[in-house]
Motif scaffolding. Structure first.
Motif, PDB file in Angstrom:
ATOM      1  N   ASP A 350       0.853  -1.193   0.000  1.00 47.39           N
ATOM      2  CA  ASP A 350       0.000   0.000   0.000  1.00 47.39           C
ATOM      3  C   ASP A 350       0.887   1.240   0.000  1.00 47.39           C
ATOM      4  OD1 ASP A 350      -2.405   1.548   0.256  1.00 47.39           O
ATOM      5  OD2 ASP A 350      -1.946   1.794   2.378  1.00 47.39           O
ATOM      6  N   VAL A 351       0.619   2.168  -0.923  1.00 51.63           N
ATOM      7  CA  VAL A 351       1.443   3.367  -1.051  1.00 51.63           C
ATOM      8  C   VAL A 351       0.551   4.601  -1.120  1.00 51.63           C
ATOM      9  CG1 VAL A 351       3.244   4.550  -2.363  1.00 51.63           C
ATOM     10  CG2 VAL A 351       3.152   2.061  -2.362  1.00 51.63           C
ATOM     11  N   THR A 352       0.961   5.646  -0.444  1.00 54.60           N
ATOM     12  CA  THR A 352       0.343   6.961  -0.598  1.00 54.60           C
ATOM     13  C   THR A 352       1.406   7.928  -1.089  1.00 54.60           C
ATOM     14  OG1 THR A 352      -1.233   6.555   1.194  1.00 54.60           O
ATOM     15  CG2 THR A 352      -0.872   8.847   0.545  1.00 54.60           C
ATOM     16  N   VAL A 353       1.137   8.594  -2.224  1.00 58.43           N
ATOM     17  CA  VAL A 353       2.050   9.590  -2.784  1.00 58.43           C
ATOM     18  C   VAL A 353       1.571  10.963  -2.335  1.00 58.43           C
ATOM     19  CG1 VAL A 353       3.088  10.513  -4.875  1.00 58.43           C
ATOM     20  CG2 VAL A 353       2.424   8.097  -4.774  1.00 58.43           C
ATOM     21  N   LEU A 354       2.484  11.771  -1.831  1.00 61.88           N
ATOM     22  CA  LEU A 354       2.173  13.133  -1.394  1.00 61.88           C
ATOM     23  C   LEU A 354       2.803  14.099  -2.385  1.00 61.88           C
ATOM     24  CD1 LEU A 354       2.932  11.258   1.330  1.00 61.88           C
ATOM     25  CD2 LEU A 354       2.149  13.335   2.462  1.00 61.88           C
ATOM     26  N   CYS A 355       1.967  14.781  -3.156  1.00 59.93           N
ATOM     27  CA  CYS A 355       2.498  15.713  -4.153  1.00 59.93           C
ATOM     28  C   CYS A 355       1.395  16.634  -4.648  1.00 59.93           C
ATOM     29  CB  CYS A 355       3.124  14.959  -5.328  1.00 59.93           C
ATOM     30  SG  CYS A 355       1.966  13.968  -6.283  1.00 59.93           S
ATOM     31  N   GLU A 356       1.815  17.787  -5.137  1.00 58.94           N
ATOM     32  CA  GLU A 356       0.905  18.680  -5.843  1.00 58.94           C
ATOM     33  C   GLU A 356       0.880  18.325  -7.337  1.00 58.94           C
ATOM     34  OE1 GLU A 356      -1.070  20.982  -4.556  1.00 58.94           O
ATOM     35  OE2 GLU A 356      -0.342  20.753  -2.481  1.00 58.94           O
ATOM     36  N   GLN A 357       2.034  17.998  -7.877  1.00 58.12           N
ATOM     37  CA  GLN A 357       2.204  17.572  -9.258  1.00 58.12           C
ATOM     38  C   GLN A 357       3.298  16.515  -9.290  1.00 58.12           C
ATOM     39  OE1 GLN A 357       0.492  18.285 -11.981  1.00 58.12           O
ATOM     40  NE2 GLN A 357      -0.892  19.754 -10.991  1.00 58.12           N
ATOM     41  N   PRO A 358       3.265  15.573 -10.229  1.00 50.62           N
ATOM     42  CA  PRO A 358       2.255  15.368 -11.278  1.00 50.62           C
ATOM     43  C   PRO A 358       1.010  14.669 -10.740  1.00 50.62           C
ATOM     44  CG  PRO A 358       3.906  13.654 -11.404  1.00 50.62           C
ATOM     45  CD  PRO A 358       4.359  14.591 -10.320  1.00 50.62           C
ATOM     46  N   ARG A 359      -0.036  14.636 -11.550  1.00 51.53           N
ATOM     47  CA  ARG A 359      -1.251  13.941 -11.158  1.00 51.53           C
ATOM     48  C   ARG A 359      -1.033  12.439 -11.291  1.00 51.53           C
ATOM     49  NH1 ARG A 359      -5.849  16.519 -10.519  1.00 51.53           N
ATOM     50  NH2 ARG A 359      -7.056  14.705 -11.200  1.00 51.53           N
ATOM     51  N   ILE A 360      -1.439  11.708 -10.272  1.00 50.61           N
ATOM     52  CA  ILE A 360      -1.198  10.263 -10.236  1.00 50.61           C
ATOM     53  C   ILE A 360      -2.307   9.484 -10.939  1.00 50.61           C
ATOM     54  CG2 ILE A 360      -0.772   8.287  -8.716  1.00 50.61           C
ATOM     55  CD1 ILE A 360       1.376  10.470  -8.716  1.00 50.61           C
ATOM     56  N   GLY A 361      -3.531  10.011 -10.908  1.00 55.45           N
ATOM     57  CA  GLY A 361      -4.692   9.267 -11.407  1.00 55.45           C
ATOM     58  C   GLY A 361      -4.513   8.650 -12.782  1.00 55.45           C
ATOM     59  N   PRO A 362      -4.035   9.398 -13.782  1.00 60.68           N
ATOM     60  CA  PRO A 362      -3.924   8.820 -15.127  1.00 60.68           C
ATOM     61  C   PRO A 362      -2.913   7.674 -15.217  1.00 60.68           C
ATOM     62  CG  PRO A 362      -3.901  11.224 -15.212  1.00 60.68           C
ATOM     63  CD  PRO A 362      -3.759  10.843 -13.779  1.00 60.68           C
ATOM     64  N   HIS A 363      -2.030   7.571 -14.234  1.00 57.08           N
ATOM     65  CA  HIS A 363      -0.964   6.566 -14.288  1.00 57.08           C
ATOM     66  C   HIS A 363      -1.140   5.466 -13.236  1.00 57.08           C
ATOM     67  CE1 HIS A 363       1.059   9.535 -16.818  1.00 57.08           C
ATOM     68  NE2 HIS A 363       0.785  10.436 -15.881  1.00 57.08           N
ATOM     69  N   ARG A 364      -2.235   5.535 -12.477  1.00 57.61           N
ATOM     70  CA  ARG A 364      -2.406   4.633 -11.338  1.00 57.61           C
ATOM     71  C   ARG A 364      -2.322   3.155 -11.739  1.00 57.61           C
ATOM     72  NH1 ARG A 364      -4.929   6.192  -6.827  1.00 57.61           N
ATOM     73  NH2 ARG A 364      -6.065   7.785  -8.024  1.00 57.61           N
ATOM     74  N   GLU A 365      -3.064   2.759 -12.780  1.00 57.20           N
ATOM     75  CA  GLU A 365      -3.106   1.342 -13.132  1.00 57.20           C
ATOM     76  C   GLU A 365      -1.770   0.856 -13.689  1.00 57.20           C
ATOM     77  OE1 GLU A 365      -5.506  -0.575 -12.082  1.00 57.20           O
ATOM     78  OE2 GLU A 365      -6.256   1.301 -11.232  1.00 57.20           O
ATOM     79  N   ALA A 366      -1.084   1.705 -14.437  1.00 51.98           N
ATOM     80  CA  ALA A 366       0.238   1.320 -14.933  1.00 51.98           C
ATOM     81  C   ALA A 366       1.215   1.131 -13.782  1.00 51.98           C
ATOM     82  CB  ALA A 366       0.762   2.372 -15.904  1.00 51.98           C
ATOM     83  N   ILE A 367       1.133   1.999 -12.771  1.00 47.86           N
ATOM     84  CA  ILE A 367       2.004   1.870 -11.595  1.00 47.86           C
ATOM     85  C   ILE A 367       1.680   0.581 -10.844  1.00 47.86           C
ATOM     86  CG2 ILE A 367       2.549   2.868  -9.344  1.00 47.86           C
ATOM     87  CD1 ILE A 367       2.120   5.640 -10.616  1.00 47.86           C
ATOM     88  N   ARG A 368       0.410   0.324 -10.636  1.00 45.81           N
ATOM     89  CA  ARG A 368       0.026  -0.910  -9.932  1.00 45.81           C
ATOM     90  C   ARG A 368       0.540  -2.140 -10.670  1.00 45.81           C
ATOM     91  NH1 ARG A 368      -5.945  -1.636  -9.382  1.00 45.81           N
ATOM     92  NH2 ARG A 368      -5.415  -3.117  -7.716  1.00 45.81           N
ATOM     93  N   ALA A 369       0.377  -2.130 -11.997  1.00 47.60           N
ATOM     94  CA  ALA A 369       0.803  -3.284 -12.790  1.00 47.60           C
ATOM     95  C   ALA A 369       2.309  -3.485 -12.705  1.00 47.60           C
ATOM     96  CB  ALA A 369       0.370  -3.110 -14.239  1.00 47.60           C
ATOM     97  N   ARG A 370       3.079  -2.387 -12.756  1.00 52.14           N
ATOM     98  CA  ARG A 370       4.525  -2.512 -12.705  1.00 52.14           C
ATOM     99  C   ARG A 370       4.989  -3.009 -11.343  1.00 52.14           C
ATOM    100  NH1 ARG A 370       8.828  -4.450 -14.652  1.00 52.14           N
ATOM    101  NH2 ARG A 370      10.746  -3.321 -14.150  1.00 52.14           N
ATOM    102  N   ILE A 371       4.422  -2.470 -10.273  1.00 54.34           N
ATOM    103  CA  ILE A 371       4.792  -2.931  -8.936  1.00 54.34           C
ATOM    104  C   ILE A 371       4.443  -4.410  -8.776  1.00 54.34           C
ATOM    105  CG2 ILE A 371       4.262  -2.708  -6.476  1.00 54.34           C
ATOM    106  CD1 ILE A 371       3.918   0.297  -6.967  1.00 54.34           C
ATOM    107  N   ALA A 372       3.257  -4.803  -9.234  1.00 56.42           N
ATOM    108  CA  ALA A 372       2.838  -6.198  -9.135  1.00 56.42           C
ATOM    109  C   ALA A 372       3.808  -7.106  -9.875  1.00 56.42           C
ATOM    110  CB  ALA A 372       1.422  -6.361  -9.685  1.00 56.42           C
ATOM    111  N   GLU A 373       4.260  -6.654 -11.038  1.00 59.29           N
ATOM    112  CA  GLU A 373       5.195  -7.469 -11.825  1.00 59.29           C
ATOM    113  C   GLU A 373       6.515  -7.648 -11.077  1.00 59.29           C
ATOM    114  OE1 GLU A 373       7.168  -7.481 -16.300  1.00 59.29           O
ATOM    115  OE2 GLU A 373       6.756  -5.586 -15.285  1.00 59.29           O
ATOM    116  N   VAL A 374       7.059  -6.573 -10.554  1.00 56.76           N
ATOM    117  CA  VAL A 374       8.353  -6.649  -9.871  1.00 56.76           C
ATOM    118  C   VAL A 374       8.242  -7.458  -8.583  1.00 56.76           C
ATOM    119  CG1 VAL A 374      10.185  -5.313  -8.772  1.00 56.76           C
ATOM    120  CG2 VAL A 374       9.123  -4.477 -10.867  1.00 56.76           C
ATOM    121  N   ALA A 375       7.145  -7.259  -7.856  1.00 61.88           N
ATOM    122  CA  ALA A 375       6.986  -7.923  -6.558  1.00 61.88           C
ATOM    123  C   ALA A 375       6.444  -9.334  -6.666  1.00 61.88           C
ATOM    124  CB  ALA A 375       6.067  -7.088  -5.658  1.00 61.88           C
ATOM    125  N   GLY A 376       5.962  -9.728  -7.852  1.00 60.40           N
ATOM    126  CA  GLY A 376       5.421 -11.069  -8.012  1.00 60.40           C
ATOM    127  C   GLY A 376       4.128 -11.285  -7.257  1.00 60.40           C
TER     128      GLY A 376
END
Length: 412
Positions: A350-376
């Motif tokens: 579980d991760v929480t990103v703290l930022c004003e920019q960039p917006r995370i929403g458009p990239h959320r699923e790609a990030i989840r998929a990449r983390i899942a791949e690396v972590a198995g």
């Protein structure tokens, strides 16, 4: 008959792993791959019957698999049937056997060489079959795919956002799938490599549901070694048996542990940031020794914290020039390997990103998929959230960004 059954395709030769024993009968953690697969399916309460399809000369191998099954799991198994020269013919043999014993309403078709199938994936398969009548599990494709011509020249680079790598169990309403198999056979077609493709050929709409990156197929000798370590055994590539305590089915208690991590980086000149292994265009970059991926750094520390094994700076010190500009996915992969080396499993990230920019929403699923791949882990075991600090502090002043993470693991 209103029930769900499974066909397990175990008639292949499995020659790519090497050795004289087909891969589905090689031992991982003291039991055959097929035995592990059958136990995973048999323990699921939603599956009423399991039809195994084996090669004509594999009766002895299959008998050994039955002897290693955990108590009570054999009750769901129907007598095995012999498969054909292709996977398609073998699946049809299993479907015809089920029809002869009283056709179920739904059927899952699963590869014998996928022993990591779990209850959550089976749940999704059954739900997808009920909703769509034909559905296959898929995971995002993270590598760039090229289509080549007969001379080996690239002719197309399809956008990977629209691509999925397909797994099993594939899920269907029983009657339409059997009809599709019979129609293909009547036309002399026997080369479909998966039932989703056969269903497409027959004109059935095929839906895709979320697969599981852990549900990998054993194909090469290295896959056997990895599976053997995951099941806690001796080296599978040597065909060695596990210790007697494991071979006899002795259980091991796993204790849940929670770790947390935090990372922060200041902004500097640049045109992108790395978050969760994904390159995101931005007005500025981050000041960092490696690629400055706060998400992967925080996750790495969270896993190391759960292991009580120091932090990212201990294992990858910024004073070491090897890590200058390094991709942070190798840090996360190292922490994941440390969990596996201690016989543990990762349950949730579980991760929480703290930022004003960039917006995370458009990239959320790609990030989840990449983390899942690396972590198995499956994508469903990865959570990504984002928040601002209401213009307060260095994050609010857009001077940098940060991430905090939590990792839940189980260790012996």
């Amino acid at each position: 008959m209103s029930e769900t059954a499974a066909v397990v395709v175990a008639a292949g030769r499995g020659i790519r792993v090497g050795g004289g024993t087909p891969k589905q009968y090689r031992r991982v953690g003291g039991k055959a791959v097929l035995t592990r697969t059958l136990e995973a399916l048999a323990r699921h309460p939603g599956l009423a019957r399991i039809q195994v399809v084996i090669a004509p000369d594999a009766a002895a191998f299959y008998g050994e698999c039955l002897g290693d099954l955990a108590p009570g799991h054999a009750a769901k198994l129907l007598p095995p049937v012999e498969g054909g020269a292709t996977r398609q013919l073998s699946v049809r043999a299993g479907l015809e056997a089920l029809a002869g014993a009283g056709a179920p309403s739904l059927v899952l078709v699963h590869d014998a060489a996928r022993p990591f199938v779990d209850a959550a994936l089976i749940d999704r398969a059954v739900a997808a079959a009920r909703a769509h009548r034909a559905a296959v599990p898929g995971i995002p494709v993270t590598d760039t795919i090229k289509r080549i011509d007969p001379q080996g020249l690239v002719v197309e680079t399809p956008p990977r956002e629209a691509l999925r790598a397909v797994q099993t169990p594939q899920a269907f309403a029983f009657a339409p799938l059997l009809d599709a198999h019979r129609s293909a056979a009547a036309q002399g077609l026997d080369g479909f490599t998966d039932d989703g493709a056969l269903a497409e050929w027959a004109g059935l709409p095929v839906a895709l549901f979320e697969g599981d990156v852990r549900n990998r197929k054993i194909t090469q000798a290295a896959d056997l070694d990895e599976a053997d370590r995951a099941f806690g055994g001796a080296a599978a590539s040597d065909d060695a048996a596990a210790p007697a305590s494991l071979a006899s089915g002795a259980s091991m208690t796993l204790v849940t542990r929670l770790g947390t991590g935090f990372d922060v980086h200041a902004f500097t000149e640049g045109d992108h940031v790395w978050l969760g292994g994904v390159r995101i265009p931005a007005d500025r970059g981050v000041l960092a020794h490696s690629d400055g991926d706060v998400v992967l750094h925080a996750l790495t520390d969270a896993i190391l914290g759960a292991l009580a094994d120091g932090d990212i700076g201990v294992h990858f010190p910024p004073s070491d020039p090897r890590w200058r500009g390094a991709s942070s996915d190798q840090f996360l992969a190292d922490a994941v390997a440390r969990v596996a080396a201690r016989g543990g499993v990762i349950d949730h990230l579980d991760v929480t990103v703290l930022c004003e920019q960039p917006r995370i929403g458009p990239h959320r699923e790609a990030i989840r998929a990449r983390i899942a791949e690396v972590a198995g882990v499956p994508v469903s075991a990865v959570s990504i959230k984002a928040t601002t600090t209401e213009k307060l502090g260095f994050v609010g002043r857009a001077e940098g960004l940060a991430a905090q993470a939590a990792a839940t693991i189980r260790l012996p």
